[in-house]
Motif scaffolding. Sequence first.
Motif, PDB file in Angstrom:
ATOM      1  N   ASP A   1       0.616  -1.316   0.099  1.00 49.81           N
ATOM      2  CA  ASP A   1       0.005   0.076  -0.197  1.00 49.81           C
ATOM      3  C   ASP A   1       0.873   1.297   0.033  1.00 49.81           C
ATOM      4  N   GLN A   2       2.185   1.268   0.208  1.00 55.30           N
ATOM      5  CA  GLN A   2       3.082   2.144   0.220  1.00 55.30           C
ATOM      6  C   GLN A   2       3.794   2.397  -1.081  1.00 55.30           C
ATOM      7  N   ARG A   3       3.957   1.324  -1.833  1.00 57.66           N
ATOM      8  CA  ARG A   3       4.930   1.373  -2.989  1.00 57.66           C
ATOM      9  C   ARG A   3       4.719   2.210  -4.035  1.00 57.66           C
ATOM     10  N   ALA A   4       3.491   2.670  -4.332  1.00 57.40           N
ATOM     11  CA  ALA A   4       3.440   3.831  -5.344  1.00 57.40           C
ATOM     12  C   ALA A   4       3.842   4.997  -4.892  1.00 57.40           C
ATOM     13  N   GLY A   5       3.460   5.524  -3.548  1.00 55.06           N
ATOM     14  CA  GLY A   5       3.925   6.684  -3.105  1.00 55.06           C
ATOM     15  C   GLY A   5       5.488   6.570  -2.709  1.00 55.06           C
ATOM     16  N   ILE A   6       6.157   5.535  -2.670  1.00 50.34           N
ATOM     17  CA  ILE A   6       7.419   5.763  -2.179  1.00 50.34           C
ATOM     18  C   ILE A   6       8.194   5.887  -3.839  1.00 50.34           C
ATOM     19  N   MET A   7       7.641   5.187  -4.771  1.00 52.47           N
ATOM     20  CA  MET A   7       8.284   5.268  -5.922  1.00 52.47           C
ATOM     21  C   MET A   7       8.150   6.750  -6.625  1.00 52.47           C
ATOM     22  N   SER A   8       6.860   7.321  -6.226  1.00 54.82           N
ATOM     23  CA  SER A   8       6.576   8.728  -6.592  1.00 54.82           C
ATOM     24  C   SER A   8       7.476   9.414  -6.110  1.00 54.82           C
ATOM     25  N   GLY A   9       7.728   9.348  -4.661  1.00 51.73           N
ATOM     26  CA  GLY A   9       8.830  10.200  -4.215  1.00 51.73           C
ATOM     27  C   GLY A   9      10.232  10.126  -4.458  1.00 51.73           C
ATOM     28  N   LEU A  10      10.408   8.846  -4.988  1.00 51.26           N
ATOM     29  CA  LEU A  10      11.697   8.668  -5.581  1.00 51.26           C
ATOM     30  C   LEU A  10      11.956   9.352  -6.779  1.00 51.26           C
ATOM     31  N   GLN A  11      11.044   9.367  -7.673  1.00 54.50           N
ATOM     32  CA  GLN A  11      10.860  10.069  -8.876  1.00 54.50           C
ATOM     33  C   GLN A  11      10.999  11.802  -8.497  1.00 54.50           C
ATOM     34  N   VAL A  12      10.341  12.143  -7.651  1.00 56.94           N
ATOM     35  CA  VAL A  12      10.397  13.488  -7.409  1.00 56.94           C
ATOM     36  C   VAL A  12      11.989  13.826  -6.752  1.00 56.94           C
ATOM     37  N   LEU A  13      12.501  13.200  -5.935  1.00 58.43           N
ATOM     38  CA  LEU A  13      14.010  13.409  -5.724  1.00 58.43           C
ATOM     39  C   LEU A  13      14.696  13.243  -6.945  1.00 58.43           C
ATOM     40  N   LYS A  14      14.525  12.531  -7.757  1.00 54.86           N
ATOM     41  CA  LYS A  14      15.217  12.612  -8.961  1.00 54.86           C
ATOM     42  C   LYS A  14      15.357  13.823  -9.685  1.00 54.86           C
ATOM     43  N   ASN A  15      13.940  14.277  -9.859  1.00 58.07           N
ATOM     44  CA  ASN A  15      13.935  15.632 -10.584  1.00 58.07           C
ATOM     45  C   ASN A  15      14.215  16.684  -9.719  1.00 58.07           C
TER      46      ASN A  15
END
Length: 167
Positions: free
Chosen positions: A97-111
């Motif tokens: 239930d947290q995977r999508a949010g964590i992946m989104s956060g990772l992408q935000v950090l990359k950006n």
Amino acid sequence: VFVVSELGLTATAAGTILGVYGGTRVLVSPLSGTVMARLGRKRTMVVTTCIAAIGMAAIPFALSLWTVGVATVGYAVGEALLNPVVNDAVAAFAADDQRAGIMSGLQVLKNVGLTAAPVVMGTVIGLAGFKSAFLVAAAIGIGYALAIAAYFLLLARGPEATTDKSR
């Protein structure tokens, strides 16, 4: 810009280097699973970060299009192998239930990194020249690799070290 201003090469040469970088990433990324299977997730993250940092550190010492190309390939190989391994680690450790949010956060950090890097490196270039910018980026990469290694060493001392997922 470095290839043109520091080495006196053409804009076409600079474009070729960018193409080598992108092409290398495209060709090498599919191999990340094989590398991770042989080295394990932790070692792959540390080794590939070091490879990228060494490639980045070699660029300011390049004296020709070919040596810039070789250094760029090293940098691209490290990055191409690292990104899928990081994504795999998130997928393995994050709760469903947290995977999508964590992946989104990772992408935000990359950006955020893609946004901040030109500002920071532009300042470094303005103060100390192009070569310094590559060395600063390489130092950040080595620091990141050391931080990953230290984190994994700390994990190895805890109960997580006994599970397959910690590999």
